[in-house]
Design a protein around this motif. Structure first.
Motif, PDB file in Angstrom:
ATOM      1  N   GLY A  48       0.835  -1.205   0.000  1.00 62.78           N
ATOM      2  CA  GLY A  48       0.000   0.000   0.000  1.00 62.78           C
ATOM      3  C   GLY A  48       0.860   1.241   0.000  1.00 62.78           C
ATOM      4  O   GLY A  48       1.633   1.469   0.916  1.00 62.78           O
ATOM      5  N   GLY A  49       0.741   2.044  -1.054  1.00 68.90           N
ATOM      6  CA  GLY A  49       1.504   3.281  -1.105  1.00 68.90           C
ATOM      7  C   GLY A  49       2.929   3.088  -1.588  1.00 68.90           C
ATOM      8  O   GLY A  49       3.249   2.160  -2.321  1.00 68.90           O
ATOM      9  N   ASP A  50       3.793   3.999  -1.159  1.00 72.07           N
ATOM     10  CA  ASP A  50       5.191   4.003  -1.566  1.00 72.07           C
ATOM     11  C   ASP A  50       5.925   2.826  -0.933  1.00 72.07           C
ATOM     12  O   ASP A  50       5.752   2.535   0.263  1.00 72.07           O
ATOM     13  N   TYR A  51       6.772   2.170  -1.722  1.00 68.72           N
ATOM     14  CA  TYR A  51       7.513   1.018  -1.207  1.00 68.72           C
ATOM     15  C   TYR A  51       8.431   1.420  -0.061  1.00 68.72           C
ATOM     16  O   TYR A  51       8.695   0.614   0.836  1.00 68.72           O
ATOM     17  N   ARG A  52       8.909   2.662  -0.067  1.00 63.13           N
ATOM     18  CA  ARG A  52       9.800   3.092   1.001  1.00 63.13           C
ATOM     19  C   ARG A  52       9.102   3.070   2.362  1.00 63.13           C
ATOM     20  O   ARG A  52       9.732   2.824   3.388  1.00 63.13           O
ATOM     21  N   ASP A  53       7.787   3.332   2.362  1.00 66.86           N
ATOM     22  CA  ASP A  53       7.040   3.270   3.621  1.00 66.86           C
ATOM     23  C   ASP A  53       6.975   1.840   4.162  1.00 66.86           C
ATOM     24  O   ASP A  53       6.928   1.633   5.378  1.00 66.86           O
ATOM     25  N   TYR A  54       6.940   0.876   3.266  1.00 71.71           N
ATOM     26  CA  TYR A  54       6.949  -0.526   3.689  1.00 71.71           C
ATOM     27  C   TYR A  54       8.369  -0.983   4.024  1.00 71.71           C
ATOM     28  O   TYR A  54       8.579  -1.770   4.953  1.00 71.71           O
ATOM     29  N   LEU A  55       9.342  -0.471   3.283  1.00 66.25           N
ATOM     30  CA  LEU A  55      10.720  -0.934   3.420  1.00 66.25           C
ATOM     31  C   LEU A  55      11.373  -0.473   4.715  1.00 66.25           C
ATOM     32  O   LEU A  55      12.061  -1.253   5.378  1.00 66.25           O
ATOM     33  N   MET A  56      11.196   0.799   5.084  1.00 66.29           N
ATOM     34  CA  MET A  56      11.999   1.370   6.156  1.00 66.29           C
ATOM     35  C   MET A  56      11.870   0.646   7.496  1.00 66.29           C
ATOM     36  O   MET A  56      12.891   0.391   8.152  1.00 66.29           O
ATOM     37  N   PRO A  57      10.665   0.278   7.959  1.00 66.09           N
ATOM     38  CA  PRO A  57      10.626  -0.513   9.198  1.00 66.09           C
ATOM     39  C   PRO A  57      11.413  -1.814   9.073  1.00 66.09           C
ATOM     40  O   PRO A  57      12.062  -2.247  10.039  1.00 66.09           O
TER      41      PRO A  57
ATOM     42  N   LEU B 141       2.993   0.133  14.366  1.00 67.83           N
ATOM     43  CA  LEU B 141       3.171   1.251  15.281  1.00 67.83           C
ATOM     44  C   LEU B 141       3.576   2.526  14.556  1.00 67.83           C
ATOM     45  O   LEU B 141       3.208   3.629  14.981  1.00 67.83           O
ATOM     46  N   PHE B 142       4.356   2.390  13.490  1.00 64.62           N
ATOM     47  CA  PHE B 142       4.736   3.556  12.695  1.00 64.62           C
ATOM     48  C   PHE B 142       3.576   4.071  11.829  1.00 64.62           C
ATOM     49  O   PHE B 142       3.655   5.170  11.282  1.00 64.62           O
ATOM     50  N   GLY B 143       2.539   3.276  11.689  1.00 61.76           N
ATOM     51  CA  GLY B 143       1.451   3.657  10.812  1.00 61.76           C
ATOM     52  C   GLY B 143       1.773   3.467   9.355  1.00 61.76           C
ATOM     53  O   GLY B 143       1.159   4.096   8.488  1.00 61.76           O
ATOM     54  N   ASN B 144       2.720   2.582   9.050  1.00 63.17           N
ATOM     55  CA  ASN B 144       3.117   2.276   7.676  1.00 63.17           C
ATOM     56  C   ASN B 144       2.326   1.088   7.147  1.00 63.17           C
ATOM     57  O   ASN B 144       1.650   0.399   7.926  1.00 63.17           O
ATOM     58  N   PRO B 145       2.380   0.816   5.828  1.00 63.04           N
ATOM     59  CA  PRO B 145       1.627  -0.312   5.265  1.00 63.04           C
ATOM     60  C   PRO B 145       1.988  -1.636   5.929  1.00 63.04           C
ATOM     61  O   PRO B 145       3.168  -1.951   6.125  1.00 63.04           O
ATOM     62  N   VAL B 146       0.970  -2.400   6.291  1.00 62.38           N
ATOM     63  CA  VAL B 146       1.150  -3.706   6.918  1.00 62.38           C
ATOM     64  C   VAL B 146       0.542  -4.763   6.015  1.00 62.38           C
ATOM     65  O   VAL B 146      -0.616  -4.639   5.601  1.00 62.38           O
ATOM     66  N   ALA B 147       1.337  -5.781   5.696  1.00 56.79           N
ATOM     67  CA  ALA B 147       0.845  -6.874   4.859  1.00 56.79           C
ATOM     68  C   ALA B 147       0.560  -8.071   5.750  1.00 56.79           C
ATOM     69  O   ALA B 147       1.479  -8.659   6.323  1.00 56.79           O
TER      70      ALA B 147
END
Length: 287
Positions: free
Chosen positions: A80-89, A243-249
């Motif tokens: 969901g959204g930018d891959y960087r939001d999923y990647l960084m955590p 917790l970061f509010g980033n995309p969760v799969a």
């Protein structure tokens, strides 16, 4: 026969009490803390005298972010959204996971140079060497996370989980690193040389790849996805994303739906196993 009279003058000497007041447990606890801090100071002095070691250790997270975000990021599909939001955590988790190799290497080098033998010959707390190594690595881990978070902000990543959510995510990351430190100390005391410690990369690399750090487990074959989902690293990655509010799969499995719980349980179990093993291994070196 003459007698010689010798006069002696009494000299008052002020006595300094160097004892630690309290019962035996209090004294042992006091010296355990003092000796632990001495080992921590030694670790910082080593970094000061060998700056390249700490530069590489702190610079590795930056290289990793740039590599995965810009070289491979264009080919990756985000849940969901930018891959960087999923990647960084996931990158935060990978950095914490890779840290135990540095712990193992440092312990092996100290053993080969005879530093640990000198520690054993000194009147110091038996747990100080192990606990001192752990505290030093926690300071380094905090510095790594700070640099990595700053780099993530520069490339556009943001935490949408609020202050408490963000603080909780970083707390779980430090908890994972804390647990893996004892794995590194134990392995460092078990491995015979630096070459064997360098071979740990062959174990850690698949461990991080077969997880949810880079892609969701649901994108893998069923059997491999199940292994990835139950990987302790995946639990921390899923919990920090939440917790970061980033995309969760999540595919709806119990382990993924309870990521925050398991991100707490897994490190506690690892610590309960490997911390006593590390201390016991150090104590047995003198036998």
């Amino acid at each position: 026969m003459s007698a010689t009279t010798v006069k002696t003058e009494a000299v008052d000497v002020e006595r300094v009490d160097l004892t630690v007041h309290g019962d035996g447990r209090e004294r042992r606890a006091y010296w355990a803390v003092v000796d632990c801090w001495s080992v921590v100071r030694r670790g910082f002095l080593n970094y000061q005298r060998q700056p390249l070691a700490i530069v590489w250790q702190l610079g590795f997270p930056i290289l990793s972010v740039l590599l995965y975000a810009y070289v491979f990021g264009g080919a990756m599909k985000s849940p969901g959204g930018d891959y960087r939001d999923y990647l960084m955590p996931g990158m935060f988790v990978m950095t914490m996971a890779f840290g135990f190799m540095g712990t193992a290497m440092t312990v092996v080098v100290d053993a080969q140079k005879g530093v640990i033998d000198r520690f054993r010959s000194m009147p110091m707390s038996p747990s100080a060497v192990v606990s001192g190594r752990g505290v030093t690595d926690l300071f380094v881990a905090a510095a790594e996370l700070t640099i990595l978070a700053a780099t993530a902000l520069l490339i556009g990543w943001r935490s949408d989980g609020g202050f408490l959510g963000t603080l909780g995510a970083f707390g779980l990351l430090m908890l994972l690193r804390f647990a893996l430190i004892w794995v590194g100390v134990w392995l460092g005391l078990m491995l015979p040389n630096q070459e064997a410690a360098g071979g740990l990369y062959a174990v850690v690399f698949p461990l991080t790849m077969v997880s949810s750090i880079f892609v969701p487990p649901s994108s893998m074959p069923d059997w491999l996805g199940a292994v990835a989902a139950w990987n302790p690293i995946s639990s921390t990655a899923g919990a920090t994303r939440e917790l970061f509010g980033n995309p969760v799969a999540s595919d709806g499995s119990w382990i993924q739906e309870n990521a925050i719980l398991m991100a707490t349980v897994w490190p506690l179990v690892i610590t309960a196993i490997f911390l006593p093993l590390a201390v016991r291994r150090f104590q047995r070196l003198s036998r």
